[in-house]
Design a protein around this motif. Structure first.
Motif, PDB file in Angstrom:
ATOM      1  N   VAL A 151       0.863  -1.188   0.000  1.00 36.57           N
ATOM      2  CA  VAL A 151       0.000   0.000   0.000  1.00 36.57           C
ATOM      3  C   VAL A 151       0.895   1.232   0.000  1.00 36.57           C
ATOM      4  O   VAL A 151       1.743   1.388   0.893  1.00 36.57           O
ATOM      5  N   VAL A 152       0.731   2.082  -0.988  1.00 39.83           N
ATOM      6  CA  VAL A 152       1.557   3.287  -1.119  1.00 39.83           C
ATOM      7  C   VAL A 152       0.647   4.485  -1.358  1.00 39.83           C
ATOM      8  O   VAL A 152      -0.558   4.347  -1.563  1.00 39.83           O
ATOM      9  N   GLY A 153       1.268   5.672  -1.333  1.00 40.92           N
ATOM     10  CA  GLY A 153       0.508   6.896  -1.579  1.00 40.92           C
ATOM     11  C   GLY A 153       0.081   7.570  -0.290  1.00 40.92           C
ATOM     12  O   GLY A 153       0.808   7.567   0.712  1.00 40.92           O
ATOM     13  N   ALA A 154      -1.118   8.122  -0.292  1.00 39.36           N
ATOM     14  CA  ALA A 154      -1.610   8.953   0.814  1.00 39.36           C
ATOM     15  C   ALA A 154      -2.211   8.090   1.916  1.00 39.36           C
ATOM     16  O   ALA A 154      -3.424   8.111   2.169  1.00 39.36           O
ATOM     17  N   VAL A 155      -1.363   7.299   2.587  1.00 39.95           N
ATOM     18  CA  VAL A 155      -1.754   6.516   3.754  1.00 39.95           C
ATOM     19  C   VAL A 155      -0.771   6.820   4.882  1.00 39.95           C
ATOM     20  O   VAL A 155       0.325   7.324   4.646  1.00 39.95           O
ATOM     21  N   ASN A 156      -1.176   6.496   6.089  1.00 38.61           N
ATOM     22  CA  ASN A 156      -0.337   6.826   7.244  1.00 38.61           C
ATOM     23  C   ASN A 156       0.851   5.892   7.418  1.00 38.61           C
ATOM     24  O   ASN A 156       1.859   6.275   8.019  1.00 38.61           O
ATOM     25  N   LYS A 157       0.760   4.666   6.912  1.00 34.68           N
ATOM     26  CA  LYS A 157       1.865   3.715   7.058  1.00 34.68           C
ATOM     27  C   LYS A 157       2.052   2.952   5.747  1.00 34.68           C
ATOM     28  O   LYS A 157       1.616   1.807   5.621  1.00 34.68           O
ATOM     29  N   PRO A 158       2.680   3.576   4.755  1.00 36.34           N
ATOM     30  CA  PRO A 158       2.894   2.867   3.491  1.00 36.34           C
ATOM     31  C   PRO A 158       3.881   1.719   3.671  1.00 36.34           C
ATOM     32  O   PRO A 158       4.761   1.758   4.532  1.00 36.34           O
ATOM     33  N   GLY A 159       3.729   0.701   2.854  1.00 36.42           N
ATOM     34  CA  GLY A 159       4.630  -0.448   2.917  1.00 36.42           C
ATOM     35  C   GLY A 159       3.897  -1.713   2.521  1.00 36.42           C
ATOM     36  O   GLY A 159       2.746  -1.697   2.082  1.00 36.42           O
ATOM     37  N   THR A 160       4.571  -2.841   2.694  1.00 38.28           N
ATOM     38  CA  THR A 160       4.003  -4.151   2.388  1.00 38.28           C
ATOM     39  C   THR A 160       3.420  -4.755   3.655  1.00 38.28           C
ATOM     40  O   THR A 160       4.094  -4.832   4.681  1.00 38.28           O
ATOM     41  N   HIS A 161       2.175  -5.180   3.574  1.00 35.91           N
ATOM     42  CA  HIS A 161       1.459  -5.690   4.745  1.00 35.91           C
ATOM     43  C   HIS A 161       0.918  -7.088   4.436  1.00 35.91           C
ATOM     44  O   HIS A 161       0.539  -7.378   3.295  1.00 35.91           O
ATOM     45  N   LEU A 175      -6.682  -0.470   6.405  1.00 37.24           N
ATOM     46  CA  LEU A 175      -6.528  -0.523   7.862  1.00 37.24           C
ATOM     47  C   LEU A 175      -5.128  -0.974   8.251  1.00 37.24           C
ATOM     48  O   LEU A 175      -4.556  -0.495   9.227  1.00 37.24           O
ATOM     49  N   ALA A 176      -4.556  -1.915   7.482  1.00 38.69           N
ATOM     50  CA  ALA A 176      -3.185  -2.348   7.762  1.00 38.69           C
ATOM     51  C   ALA A 176      -2.203  -1.201   7.558  1.00 38.69           C
ATOM     52  O   ALA A 176      -1.167  -1.138   8.218  1.00 38.69           O
ATOM     53  N   ALA A 177      -2.535  -0.269   6.650  1.00 37.32           N
ATOM     54  CA  ALA A 177      -1.693   0.912   6.416  1.00 37.32           C
ATOM     55  C   ALA A 177      -2.068   2.062   7.344  1.00 37.32           C
ATOM     56  O   ALA A 177      -1.663   3.203   7.103  1.00 37.32           O
ATOM     57  N   GLU A 178      -2.852   1.755   8.390  1.00 38.64           N
ATOM     58  CA  GLU A 178      -3.251   2.731   9.415  1.00 38.64           C
ATOM     59  C   GLU A 178      -4.090   3.865   8.860  1.00 38.64           C
ATOM     60  O   GLU A 178      -4.060   4.988   9.346  1.00 38.64           O
ATOM     61  N   GLY A 179      -4.848   3.580   7.824  1.00 43.04           N
ATOM     62  CA  GLY A 179      -5.843   4.523   7.343  1.00 43.04           C
ATOM     63  C   GLY A 179      -5.309   5.556   6.370  1.00 43.04           C
ATOM     64  O   GLY A 179      -4.118   5.632   6.082  1.00 43.04           O
ATOM     65  N   LEU A 180      -6.243   6.355   5.859  1.00 46.49           N
ATOM     66  CA  LEU A 180      -5.910   7.392   4.887  1.00 46.49           C
ATOM     67  C   LEU A 180      -5.302   8.600   5.593  1.00 46.49           C
ATOM     68  O   LEU A 180      -5.692   8.945   6.704  1.00 46.49           O
ATOM     69  N   SER A 181      -4.349   9.247   4.930  1.00 47.81           N
ATOM     70  CA  SER A 181      -3.770  10.474   5.469  1.00 47.81           C
ATOM     71  C   SER A 181      -4.673  11.664   5.132  1.00 47.81           C
ATOM     72  O   SER A 181      -5.634  11.539   4.371  1.00 47.81           O
ATOM     73  N   LYS A 182      -4.352  12.836   5.689  1.00 50.83           N
ATOM     74  CA  LYS A 182      -5.194  14.014   5.502  1.00 50.83           C
ATOM     75  C   LYS A 182      -5.217  14.483   4.054  1.00 50.83           C
ATOM     76  O   LYS A 182      -6.207  15.066   3.604  1.00 50.83           O
ATOM     77  N   GLU A 183      -4.135  14.255   3.319  1.00 51.58           N
ATOM     78  CA  GLU A 183      -4.089  14.722   1.940  1.00 51.58           C
ATOM     79  C   GLU A 183      -4.604  13.682   0.948  1.00 51.58           C
ATOM     80  O   GLU A 183      -4.446  13.840  -0.260  1.00 51.58           O
ATOM     81  N   ALA A 184      -5.226  12.608   1.439  1.00 55.62           N
ATOM     82  CA  ALA A 184      -5.699  11.549   0.547  1.00 55.62           C
ATOM     83  C   ALA A 184      -6.896  12.017  -0.264  1.00 55.62           C
ATOM     84  O   ALA A 184      -7.741  12.794   0.206  1.00 55.62           O
ATOM     85  N   HIS A 246      -2.460   1.882  -4.607  1.00 58.98           N
ATOM     86  CA  HIS A 246      -1.963   3.262  -4.581  1.00 58.98           C
ATOM     87  C   HIS A 246      -3.123   4.208  -4.315  1.00 58.98           C
ATOM     88  O   HIS A 246      -4.087   4.268  -5.089  1.00 58.98           O
ATOM     89  N   VAL A 247      -3.023   4.944  -3.216  1.00 56.99           N
ATOM     90  CA  VAL A 247      -4.033   5.945  -2.862  1.00 56.99           C
ATOM     91  C   VAL A 247      -3.535   7.306  -3.347  1.00 56.99           C
ATOM     92  O   VAL A 247      -2.501   7.797  -2.889  1.00 56.99           O
ATOM     93  N   ALA A 248      -4.265   7.890  -4.283  1.00 56.41           N
ATOM     94  CA  ALA A 248      -3.837   9.162  -4.872  1.00 56.41           C
ATOM     95  C   ALA A 248      -4.003  10.302  -3.875  1.00 56.41           C
ATOM     96  O   ALA A 248      -4.935  10.308  -3.060  1.00 56.41           O
ATOM     97  N   LYS A 249      -3.082  11.252  -3.940  1.00 57.79           N
ATOM     98  CA  LYS A 249      -3.183  12.437  -3.101  1.00 57.79           C
ATOM     99  C   LYS A 249      -4.165  13.422  -3.714  1.00 57.79           C
ATOM    100  O   LYS A 249      -4.329  13.497  -4.929  1.00 57.79           O
ATOM    101  N   TYR A 269      -5.542  25.851   0.956  1.00 57.12           N
ATOM    102  CA  TYR A 269      -6.931  25.468   1.186  1.00 57.12           C
ATOM    103  C   TYR A 269      -6.943  24.316   2.190  1.00 57.12           C
ATOM    104  O   TYR A 269      -6.322  23.287   1.975  1.00 57.12           O
ATOM    105  N   PRO A 270      -7.626  24.469   3.313  1.00 60.05           N
ATOM    106  CA  PRO A 270      -7.583  23.423   4.347  1.00 60.05           C
ATOM    107  C   PRO A 270      -8.293  22.157   3.876  1.00 60.05           C
ATOM    108  O   PRO A 270      -9.384  22.224   3.311  1.00 60.05           O
ATOM    109  N   PRO A 271      -7.694  20.986   4.083  1.00 59.35           N
ATOM    110  CA  PRO A 271      -8.351  19.737   3.687  1.00 59.35           C
ATOM    111  C   PRO A 271      -9.498  19.397   4.622  1.00 59.35           C
ATOM    112  O   PRO A 271      -9.502  19.766   5.800  1.00 59.35           O
TER     113      PRO A 271
END
Length: 361
Positions: A151-161, A175-184, A246-249, A269-271
């Protein structure tokens, strides 16, 4: 007395010149829209708050951990001496065709069966094949095959899970990547490559040399919109071993505030939240002219050939109706008018007069 008339005459001349310039600028301005009468294509897009998206809609029907699948490792235990109750435990791996090979008994099909059902098949077939008369064999699940998903891109913990075999959904990967980041953003791309084909080598090496190097099949790419997927509008495939998610930003253009403000400039612009006209003015330190009233919001709709101008009244914005919701990339311009120009001239004249007076001392 003549010395006092000259500054006053200069002031009047300057006021007249500013009024003429502002009038010319106003006459050259193109068509503008009122904030209360915007066509639908000029409305700011709704703010997407990813925290409100229910990711449980991404879960497909999972396979129970008790159902035997290819790649699982089973343990077959049999009593080989009833007098001493000694047992023998043999680990067996489920092949791709769903079969296992048990010593003395042979090859059996157990794929798709629950462990208890597989145990009955093993005992029944050992009698049918004349191996045992009264077998006592147990089957247990030693290890479920896991799927490694990157899992790569706009996630809190990118990597292989590693995902359990019974939970290989897109939601499990996020969920294994600890969810989406704010810029997702909402767009997710799933690249599927058959890892077994990538590692496969032909048994006939001579034939492979004659044919030359064989390129692996191109990966299959599937794009999923989280908003549509969680609403059940699209079907999300189950993830396979070796898949890449891949989660796009989300790209949010900044807002620019120019004109009669204390701190003109660009502001991010605030997300996950909306920003309105008065919020942008507050970021820019407020208006710098006490009689500033006219505001132009310059908006660039997607696909439009030219930007649109939206006229806003500051007083109406303060009372509510014209407190326009801004879109990413908007430019807010606090306009110069004859009134603001006159006040600016008077302010400069007073500042100049006070400075000149103080210089005498």
């Amino acid at each position: 007395m003549q010395q006092h008339k000259t500054p006053r005459l200069s002031c009047y001349c300057l006021l007249a010149a500013v009024a003429v310039i502002v009038s010319i600028d106003a006459g050259c301005a193109g068509r503008t829209y009122r904030a209360s009468r915007l066509p639908p294509e000029l409305l700011a897009p709704p703010v997407l708050d990813l925290e409100t998206i229910n990711l449980s809609g991404l879960t497909e029907q999972s396979v129970s951990a008790e159902v035997i699948q290819p790649g699982d490792v089973l343990e077959v235990t049999m009593i080989n001496d009833y007098t001493k109750l000694t047992t023998t435990t043999t680990p067996v791996r489920v092949s791709d065709d769903g079969t296992i090979v048990i010593p003395l008994v042979g090859r059996l099909t157990v794929g798709g069966l629950e462990v208890e059902q597989a145990e009955r098949v093993v005992n029944t077939e050992s009698i049918a094949r004349g191996v045992f008369r009264n077998p006592c064999m147990t089957v247990t699940m030693k290890q479920c095959r896991v799927r490694r998903v990157t899992v790569v891109g706009a996630v809190n913990k990118p990597g292989t899970h590693e995902l359990p075999r019974g939970s290989s959904s897109l939601m499990a990967a996020l969920l294994a990547a600890e969810g989406l980041s704010k810029e997702a953003g909402t767009e997710v791309e799933i690249r599927h490559t058959d890892s077994r084909q990538a590692r496969f080598q032909p048994a006939n090496m001579q034939a492979s040399y004659e044919q030359g190097p064989q390129a692996p099949p191109p990966p299959t790419t599937i794009k999923v919109d989280l908003k549509d997927a969680t609403a059940g509008l699209v079907q999300v495939p189950e993830l396979a071993d070796g898949d890449v998610v891949h989660v796009a930003k989300r790209t949010l253009l900044p807002i620019s505030v120019i004109g009669l403000v204390h701190k003109p400039g660009s502001y991010p612009y605030p997300p996950n939240q909306e920003i309105r006209l008065l919020d942008a003015l507050a970021l820019a330190g407020g208006v710098s002219n006490p009689v500033a009233e006219d505001i132009l919001v310059i908006r660039r709709p997607a696909g439009a050939a030219a930007p649109a101008q939206i006229a806003v009244s500051l007083q109406n914005a303060k009372s509510g109706p014209d407190n326009l919701m801004l879109a990413p990339g908007d430019t807010v311009s606090i306009e110069q008018t004859p009134a603001t120009a006159a006040v600016s001239v008077v302010q400069q004249f007073i500042h100049f007069s006070i400075g000149s007076t103080l210089s005498w001392f």
